[in-house]
Scaffold this motif. Sequence first.
Motif, PDB file in Angstrom:
ATOM      1  N   GLY A 142       0.647  -1.146   0.041  1.00  0.00           N
ATOM      2  CA  GLY A 142       0.081   0.091   0.009  1.00  0.00           C
ATOM      3  C   GLY A 142       0.820   1.314  -0.097  1.00  0.00           C
ATOM      4  O   GLY A 142       0.362   2.190  -0.537  1.00  0.00           O
ATOM      5  N   HIS A 143       1.956   1.049   0.588  1.00  0.00           N
ATOM      6  CA  HIS A 143       2.843   2.426   0.598  1.00  0.00           C
ATOM      7  C   HIS A 143       3.351   2.775  -0.720  1.00  0.00           C
ATOM      8  O   HIS A 143       3.471   4.007  -0.888  1.00  0.00           O
ATOM      9  CB  HIS A 143       3.815   2.258   1.762  1.00  0.00           C
ATOM     10  N   ASN A 144       3.460   1.938  -1.332  1.00  0.00           N
ATOM     11  CA  ASN A 144       4.006   2.231  -2.749  1.00  0.00           C
ATOM     12  C   ASN A 144       3.275   2.139  -4.177  1.00  0.00           C
ATOM     13  O   ASN A 144       3.309   2.822  -4.913  1.00  0.00           O
ATOM     14  CB  ASN A 144       5.409   1.278  -2.995  1.00  0.00           C
ATOM     15  N   GLU A 145       2.216   1.199  -3.931  1.00  0.00           N
ATOM     16  CA  GLU A 145       1.434   0.801  -5.009  1.00  0.00           C
ATOM     17  C   GLU A 145      -0.066   0.682  -4.366  1.00  0.00           C
ATOM     18  O   GLU A 145      -0.367   1.093  -3.342  1.00  0.00           O
ATOM     19  CB  GLU A 145       1.889  -0.790  -5.455  1.00  0.00           C
ATOM     20  N   PRO A 146      -1.078   0.730  -5.318  1.00  0.00           N
ATOM     21  CA  PRO A 146      -2.434   0.724  -4.784  1.00  0.00           C
ATOM     22  C   PRO A 146      -2.706  -0.439  -3.783  1.00  0.00           C
ATOM     23  O   PRO A 146      -2.217  -1.272  -3.968  1.00  0.00           O
ATOM     24  CB  PRO A 146      -3.435   0.494  -5.965  1.00  0.00           C
ATOM     25  N   GLY A 147      -3.337  -0.057  -2.514  1.00  0.00           N
ATOM     26  CA  GLY A 147      -3.571  -1.132  -1.775  1.00  0.00           C
ATOM     27  C   GLY A 147      -3.640  -0.419  -0.321  1.00  0.00           C
ATOM     28  O   GLY A 147      -4.079   0.610  -0.378  1.00  0.00           O
ATOM     29  N   GLY A 148      -3.061  -0.873   0.729  1.00  0.00           N
ATOM     30  CA  GLY A 148      -2.969  -0.278   1.961  1.00  0.00           C
ATOM     31  C   GLY A 148      -4.035  -1.152   3.015  1.00  0.00           C
ATOM     32  O   GLY A 148      -4.413  -2.128   2.756  1.00  0.00           O
TER      33      GLY A 148
ATOM     34  N   PRO B  45       4.545   4.992  10.285  1.00  0.00           N
ATOM     35  CA  PRO B  45       3.525   5.069   9.482  1.00  0.00           C
ATOM     36  C   PRO B  45       2.839   3.704   9.178  1.00  0.00           C
ATOM     37  O   PRO B  45       1.648   3.386   8.906  1.00  0.00           O
ATOM     38  CB  PRO B  45       3.978   5.822   8.301  1.00  0.00           C
TER      39      PRO B  45
END
Lengths: 496, 138, 115, 767
Positions: B29-35, B111
């Motif tokens: 999520g931190h770099n690509e869609p997601g989280g 984070p």
Amino acid sequence: MLIALPIISPFFFGILMMLFWKNFKAHSYLNLFSSVVSVIISVLLIDRVIEQGIITLQIGGWKAPFGIVIVADLFSSIMVVITAVIGFATALYSMATMDHDREKFGYYPLLQILLMGINGAFLTGDIFNLYVWFEVMLISSFVLLALGGKREQLEGAIKYVTLNLLSSALFLAGVGILYGLAGTLNMADLAVKLPNLEDPEMTTVVSILFLIAFGIKSAVFPLFFWLPASYHTPPAAVSAVFAGLLTKVGVYALIRVFTLIFVNDISFTHTIILVIAALTILTGVLGAAAQMNFRRILSFHIISQIGYMIMGLGLFSSLAIAGGILYIIHHIIVKTNLFLVSGFVNELRSTYDLKKLGGLYKLYPLVGLLFLIPALSLSGIPPLSGFWAKYSVIKAGIELDEFYIVAVALFVGLLTLFSMTKIWHEVFWKKNPEEEKTFNTINNTKQKVLSFLPIILLALITIIIGLNVEPFFNIAQKAADQLLNPEIYIKAVLGN
Amino acid sequence: MKTSVILSTAVKYLIPLLLIFSFFLFLRGHNEPGGGFVGGLVAASAFALFAIANGFDEAKKFMKIEPIMLIALGLLIALLSGLVPMFFGLDFLTGIWFEKNFPIIGKLGTPLVFDIGVYLVVLGISTKIIFSLAEEEK
Amino acid sequence: MNLLLVIIIGLLYTAGLYMMMRRSFVKVIIGLILLSHAANMLIFTVGRITKGNPAFLNKDGAIFEPFSDPLPQALILTAIVIGFGVQAFAIVLFKRAYQTAGTDDLDEMKKTDED
Amino acid sequence: MLFAALSGFIFVLLIPIINKYAKNSVGWIASIFPLALTVYFISFYTNVIDKGNSILESTSWVPSLGINLSFYLDGLSLTFSLIITVVGFVVFLYAGSYMKNYDSLGKFYIYIILFMSSMIGLVLSDNIITMFVFWELTSITSYLLIGFNHEKETARNSALQALLITGGGGLALLAGLIILSGISGSMSISSLASMNDILTEHRLYAPAALLILIGAFTKSAQFPFHFWLPNAMEAPTPVSAYLHSATMVKAGIYLIARMNPSLGGTELWNYTIMFVGAVTMLFTAVLSFKQTDLKKLLAYSTLSVLGTLTMLIGIGSDLAIKAFMIYLIAHALYKATLFLTAGMIDHSTGTRNIEELQGLRKVMPITAAIAILASLSKMGIIPLIGFVGKETVYAATIEYTNFGFLFITLAIAANIFVVYITMTVGFKPFFGKFRKTPKTPHELPFRMWFGPMLLAFGGLTLGIFSSFIIGKLINNTELGIITAKLNIPVKLWHGFTLELMLSFITVLLGILLFWKRNQLLKYVDNISFIDEITPSYHYQKLFNGTLKLAKLQSRILQNGFLRYYIMVIIISTIILGGTTLFSLGEMDYTGIIEMPGFEEIIIAIVMMTATYMTVRAKTRLAAIVAVGVIGYSIALIYIMYGAPDLAMTQFAIETLTVILFVLVIYRLPGYLPFSSTARRIRDFIIAGAGGLLMSLISIIILSNPLSSELKNYFAKNSYAIAKGKNIVNVILVDFRALDTMGEITVLAVAAIGVFALLKLRKGADEK
């Protein structure tokens, strides 16, 4: 750091209670402890703000306007202090009266999160973050209102939920539009950027959305319907917190944005506010005069009194806003107290219906006295707190030649007095109409002490503000001057 | 609720996959869609599937932890991730990162811990709502 | 596309407001959902839309211009999630009210405004 | 003086304790307090009366609002203070015995001590707002006292009426005082006195003066506000004796006198006061004629005297001021006495009906003697103080010839009725043949008659030594009613003057009226419209009208229909937002002129269709599915415009919402058709206007460029500092993590809410 604690502390205690969900009996003590902590924090905070001026905290270390900033000026710290006081008073009262069923289903953690949301709304310096805190506050109030699931609670909750969500939708749209206009969400930054727009008049259009959205939350005319429909349905402790604090968050938000952000066309916006104020004052009190239920009278009075606070904003002078702030302080204390007294009467007689009540003065003169103090204060009888608040706004109105609203405000004072005497006559003075019935008595000393203590405490505050109004007025005046000189706020948030 | 053998067998294999997928979504999520949010939802759907296959009482047992605990834990973790920087003299919720990269996870910092909190809360509330409603229907 | 989006916003608001004025509580909730869609679309649109690149940095930490503004997206994301929480509560509130009152006619639910 | 003014508020705290441990002596102990204050005020004799000084003491209270606890003692305030404490002492003593069977005697003393202290504070205050504070306190305490027998509905209603009228007047007064302080920049009464020119020439003079007078008139029960006073006779007799003859009702008159130097001297001021006073004097005197209740009769005569006093200030000549002072003192002494003796009669016989009372002099000789002595003063018989008073009143009205003989005629006419009342109240009960009464009458104990006797003899003493005592007071001190000192001697005997003759005629005619009472009453009874012209009738109408309006308003506004509430909110938004929007003038549409692509048009059409379906769906399920389609289309839009995270979340949430909805409603029957077509069209128009408003706002915003520093800042720092390449996610967990914290809190609470709503059902069976 200190400045974030009013949000963090109730959040932490709320989580703690959720972690020990099953040990609900401990919740009430934890709640009390948390409320004491909040009182200490808030007093330290206001002390610091008085000494150092406006203080800010850039959350996450991101400097404004890029991150979210938390700002404590005098106005917001005053609100945080009162919130803590009310939190403490209701913590005691809840211990005396709350039933185990509600405690089992998270009454106390919800209360803590409600307080967290309220404090967040008071302290944030970011308009979208304000929206988030409003939602935190709202959802907790939804649940607290419906907790118990009686039919009248559900019906009240439906109106409360729907109308408040409508308000949120408008608020959210307004926030989006503000970002579309100015490209920022920080309130201080908005105050800087909006006057420099290509057409600054757009600001006025957006301000209307905020006026309506916050107007619904603060229950002004003609947007107040949710309040009298719901505030009399939950347990007394819950209505007391709601009555004291929730609408005032709306008023706070109105005052904040209409002194900081939307000041480009005062002659237009603030005239509207003044007209709304007059109508709110009047319709609220007439509503109260028509009721025959203890809490419904009190509920309608909230509306009327909100009008006086808004009147301070609409007049827009230093004295007027100081008066408005003093009104908020006074009203929160007094209204919470009246709801607590109504709850106490209900504990004794199991009804809020004025027709069925009576004869309480003879049996419980102390309760009578404890009702009279806030009731008279609410009616603006000197030298209690309400008088000074009303005096300030009326004096401000006269100074500005706004005689119509002054006339309304004065006349309504009389009707307020009338509806308070109505409760006094029916509940306390009148002979008990159901003498043959047997009534509850509160024999449990602990319960007696816990329910009396907050009522006495709040009554004492009313008297203290009344007799020694100087420091309170002074701080309200200073807060008002800060509000009227937004440069101070802007400088504190953005630097130079 | 009736349970079918085929479904419950299929679910047995599907659930670990879903859980891993949810964790993967969360991490990237931190770099690509997601989280954390979407990750939490996928994890919740795994438990929902289990419940459909094996019944809600089984699903509760399978979860081992009461959803409200998950919610509380999630909130606590999110809060703590904000409080930790304060011990280093930083502002509330300031991100602190480890210097070196970890395998699979990549960079590790507060984070990310905050996002774990989000993940847990979302998982907790989804299962809580679904279980409550399902019990009501019984 | 701006024109279409503006029309869609107007349409969603119209439909949402219309549904909110219905007597059936379910319709009111649907109205609320439509309103929050409308608000989200509004934020998205007035936050200025950019066709093409999402707000992701490449390996070197650089970005392809033009990229869409990430802030309105984050706001909408938060708003969607909050909206979901609130709507879930409203839906269950509807359920309980229906069970208690035996109808979803809001005109039957005005006891709290009567003496 | 600060202590004197505030000591009562401290002393009162002792009453509950005394009442608990020495219930029977609470009256005795309480009366020490006014006695001590009397002594205290007498101690100013040399300074204020002998030397003619006035004293000002000030302590700060609310300096930022210019409000101080400043107290001012001159001839006027000393006179009033002494009336308050002396009559107070008598009443306190009397009440202890009169009310000994009340189980709430403690409360009585609490109220009355608070009242007395407020009265003292009122007459001593130099700061107008401080004075107002005490003014309001007298209203509240008198409300509690009038409603003392609060289980009786009439007592409650009378108390409320008195409160509303004096309270309403109080609000007018407050406005007047604020205007006054705004004009002058000062709140000190003594310094206002020297600003007469500035004040009377200001554009706001008339409203200020009239508002202050309204306050005074309501308090002193002047026409047309007089009616609350007779109704207030519901109060226990000691209360009537104290508040409604000697003290509270005089507060308004005190205020007029006090404000006379600063606001007086204009025609507006003097004529208003004069005519209102004169009308009150005569009108209320005539109204007394039909009364049969001892206390009501006394109340009407009090009203008449209050009118006279007001009129005298309006006349404003030196002679009139002299008459005012003497009459004020005389009235306080005899009227309190008569109220107290009326109470004694009531206490002893069980009735106050004048028809049932006669021949009591043998059983109640002391009471009779006291009542007669006071009555003589009241009728203006030499050598009592009342005589001096009435003579001077006549002299002052004869001297005043602006309106010919109008005022002397009115004064005589009113006084004939006063004599009539005195005959009825002071003589009739004691003379003639004894009649049986509800209780067997007996003489009363010392504690009850001692006080009234003191006052009655006071009237005699002051009469005989009037030139010495009152003369010195009037001539030697700053009276505060006029700026100069009076210089007119006070004498008991002026020789055979016109005034004396008129006095004689008055008494004769009064006795005649009393004698012919029964014949005259028959005529009066036939006049029925009299009730409708009295202000009390209109008060009642106004009161009921307000209540009706209130009921109507809340039925219309708070009518219980949610859709109506929503509609009002929407319409308000449209009206306010629309007017502001159109006040902007011409709009710019450039921001939206751009051809949409094909796939965009497709999505738009899908959304429009789905929206239509949602609105028109016949079943809940269909509506919800349609809503889901809208949600998914929105997700598509998000994908097209570079928001994959958003699309993902939207997609997930939409699915969840639909599932939730279906779980809840799948067993419910379809919609019922609730609304008519006309209503639907109306709602559609309103909703359409709302939608249009929002579209227009977006258009205007899109027409201007947006430059956000935030966007670039995030792009620059997202990876560099926050170590993340998905900027949206970085915003969520770092830049704006506080929002996300709030967001998950909302979710947590919502889950608890859902759980609690479903599981916790208190009283679920009650429908």
